[in-house]
Design an enzyme around this catalytic site. Structure first.
Site, short mmCIF file in Angstrom:
data_model
loop_
_atom_site.label_atom_id
_atom_site.label_comp_id
_atom_site.label_asym_id
_atom_site.label_seq_id
_atom_site.Cartn_x
_atom_site.Cartn_y
_atom_site.Cartn_z
N ARG A 64 0.82 -1.16 0.00
CA ARG A 64 0.00 0.18 0.06
C ARG A 64 0.78 1.46 -0.01
O ARG A 64 0.24 2.50 -0.32
CB ARG A 64 -1.02 -0.14 1.18
CG ARG A 64 -2.18 -0.91 0.85
CD ARG A 64 -3.06 -1.09 2.22
NE ARG A 64 -2.38 -1.60 3.44
CZ ARG A 64 -2.31 -2.85 3.59
NH1 ARG A 64 -2.71 -3.76 2.76
NH2 ARG A 64 -1.59 -3.18 4.78
N GLU A 101 6.82 -9.73 15.21
CA GLU A 101 6.41 -10.33 16.62
C GLU A 101 6.63 -11.81 16.64
O GLU A 101 7.24 -12.31 17.54
CB GLU A 101 4.88 -10.15 16.89
CG GLU A 101 4.65 -10.25 18.22
CD GLU A 101 3.01 -9.86 18.30
OE1 GLU A 101 2.47 -9.49 17.31
OE2 GLU A 101 2.54 -10.13 19.44
#
Ligand code: AMP
Length: 177
Positions: A64, A101
C-alpha cells in the site's frame, strides 16, 4: 490541514476486526482510495510537511506504500522507488532482514534506486510497530540517501512505532489512532 478534512478522512477508514488474524483490528484504507476527493486530500496532507523542500525520491513500502508513495512523488515532481518483499525485484538488490512479533521478514531495494546524496522521503500507508519502516530506512541509509522524513497516512500510536523511528529523523502521520 483543516480539521474538517482530517475528520472526513478519519471517518472513511474502515475497522475490520480479526484480520488478517484474531486480535488484529485492521485499518482498511480502501474507502479512502475509492473516493477521488478524499484520496487527493490524503496526498495533500502527506506532502504538506515537505512543502518547499527539494525532494529527489519518495520510497514506498510494498504494497500500500506504493499507492501513497507514488502519488506523493507525482505531486512533488520527483521519482519513486519501491521497497519490495524479498525476491520480487528483478535486478541487483540490497536487502535487510528484520524481526516481526513472530519470525522474521526481508525487504529489498534495487542497488541503483537511490544515488548517494539524494534527498529522500519514506512513505507507507500505516505505521504500526515501525519494524518495516525501520528496515526500509536502513536500506535508504545504506544507499547513501539523505532522509528528509517519513510520511504515513495512519499511525497506531499504541504500538509506539514513532519511538522506534525517532533516531532516524522526523516522522509525520496524518491520522493517529
Ligand atoms: P509495522 O512493521 O508493524 O509498522 O507494520 C507496518 C505494515 O503492516 C504497514 O505496511 C501496514 O500496511 C501493515 N499493518 C500493520 N498493522 C496494521 C493494521 N492494524 N491495519 C492495517 N495495516 C496494518
Amino acid at each position: 490541514m483543516l480539521s474538517d478534512s482530517l475528520d472526513q478522512l478519519r471517518a472513511a477508514i474502515r475497522d475490520v476486526p480479526d484480520f488478517p488474524k484474531p486480535g488484529i483490528l485492521f485499518k482498511d484504507i480502501t474507502p479512502v482510495l475509492a473516493d477521488g476527493r478524499l484520496l487527493s486530500l490524503a496526498i495533500d496532507g502527506m506532502v504538506e510537511p515537505f512543502a518547499g523542500q527539494q525532494v529527489d525520491k519518495v520510497v514506498g513500502i510494498d504494497a500500500r506504500g506504493f499507492i501513497f508513495g507514488a502519488m506523493m512523488a507525482q505531486r512533488l515532481g520527483c521519482g519513486f522507488v519501491p521497497v519490495r518483499k524479498k525476491g520480487k525485484l528483478p535486478w541487483k538488490t540490497r536487502g535487510v532482514d528484520y524481526s516481526l512479533e513472530y519470525g522474521t521478514n526481508s525487504v529489498e531495494m534495487h542497488l541503483d534506486a537511490i544515488l548517494p546524496g539524494e534527498r529522500v522521503i519514506l512513505a507507507d500507508d500505516l505505521l504500526a510497530t515501525g519494524g518495516t519502516a525501520d528496515a526500509a530506512l536502513r536500506l535508504i541509509a545504506e544507499a547513501g540517501g539523505v532522509l528528509l522524513g517519513s510520511a504515513f497516512f495512519v499511525e497506531l500510536s499504541f504500538l509506539e512505532g514513532r519511538e522506534k523511528l525517532a533516531h532516524t529523523g522526523s516522522v509525520h502521520s496524518l491520522l493517529t489512532f
